[in-house]
Design a protein around this motif. Structure first.
Motif, mmCIF file in Angstrom:
data_model
loop_
_atom_site.group_PDB
_atom_site.id
_atom_site.type_symbol
_atom_site.label_atom_id
_atom_site.label_comp_id
_atom_site.label_asym_id
_atom_site.label_seq_id
_atom_site.Cartn_x
_atom_site.Cartn_y
_atom_site.Cartn_z
ATOM 1 N N VAL A 25 0.848 -1.184 0.000
ATOM 2 C CA VAL A 25 0.000 0.000 0.000
ATOM 3 C C VAL A 25 0.888 1.240 0.000
ATOM 4 C CG1 VAL A 25 -1.748 1.258 1.303
ATOM 5 C CG2 VAL A 25 -1.784 -1.242 1.247
ATOM 6 N N LYS A 26 0.593 2.193 -0.881
ATOM 7 C CA LYS A 26 1.359 3.438 -0.934
ATOM 8 C C LYS A 26 0.964 4.319 0.243
ATOM 9 C CE LYS A 26 1.879 3.802 -5.940
ATOM 10 N NZ LYS A 26 1.613 4.671 -7.103
ATOM 11 N N THR A 27 1.958 4.898 0.897
ATOM 12 C CA THR A 27 1.689 5.826 1.992
ATOM 13 C C THR A 27 2.375 7.152 1.694
ATOM 14 O OG1 THR A 27 3.597 5.009 3.228
ATOM 15 C CG2 THR A 27 1.463 4.009 3.721
ATOM 16 N N THR A 50 -5.463 6.461 5.413
ATOM 17 C CA THR A 50 -4.929 5.737 4.259
ATOM 18 C C THR A 50 -5.910 5.785 3.098
ATOM 19 O OG1 THR A 50 -5.892 3.677 5.081
ATOM 20 C CG2 THR A 50 -3.600 4.142 5.687
ATOM 21 N N HIS A 51 -6.956 6.644 3.219
ATOM 22 C CA HIS A 51 -8.018 6.656 2.219
ATOM 23 C C HIS A 51 -7.852 7.725 1.156
ATOM 24 C CE1 HIS A 51 -10.048 3.815 4.733
ATOM 25 N NE2 HIS A 51 -9.970 4.644 5.748
ATOM 26 N N SER A 67 -7.668 6.491 -2.458
ATOM 27 C CA SER A 67 -6.967 5.218 -2.568
ATOM 28 C C SER A 67 -7.735 4.302 -3.511
ATOM 29 C CB SER A 67 -6.867 4.595 -1.185
ATOM 30 O OG SER A 67 -6.232 3.359 -1.252
ATOM 31 N N PRO A 68 -7.105 3.492 -4.326
ATOM 32 C CA PRO A 68 -5.673 3.261 -4.467
ATOM 33 C C PRO A 68 -5.039 4.390 -5.293
ATOM 34 C CG PRO A 68 -6.817 1.883 -6.035
ATOM 35 C CD PRO A 68 -7.872 2.604 -5.220
ATOM 36 N N PHE A 69 -3.824 4.702 -4.981
ATOM 37 C CA PHE A 69 -3.141 5.844 -5.571
ATOM 38 C C PHE A 69 -2.376 5.408 -6.822
ATOM 39 C CE2 PHE A 69 -3.196 6.350 -0.901
ATOM 40 C CZ PHE A 69 -4.066 7.441 -0.833
#
Length: 75
Positions: A25-27, A50-51, A67-69
């Motif tokens: 997951v990209k942060t 994270t949304h 998200s998703p990015f």
């Protein structure tokens, strides 16, 4: 004809194929420089868990990316 359901199949231990590995997951953090595929360069101004993130593209333009990015890349 009914639409197909999006299901994930479990990996059998006897299968000759490798199991599918999920993508990390990209942060992002505030202040990170990013590139958006369509909108160009910008800076993260707000992180909503994270949304979603809010990107300042300059000239008073703000973009909220959820998200998703997929189209957002860290520089």
């Amino acid at each position: 004809m009914e639409p197909s359901r999006a299901t994930t199949r479990r990996h059998l231990s006897t299968s000759p194929f490798k199991p599918r590995v999920p993508e990390p997951v990209k942060t992002f953090e505030e202040g990170d420089r990013v590139s958006h595929d369509k909108e160009g360069l910008g800076r993260i101004t707000a992180v909503e868990g994270t949304h979603a993130v809010v990107v300042d593209l300059g000239g008073g333009r703000l973009l909220r990316v959820v998200s998703p990015f997929d189209k957002l890349h860290l520089l």
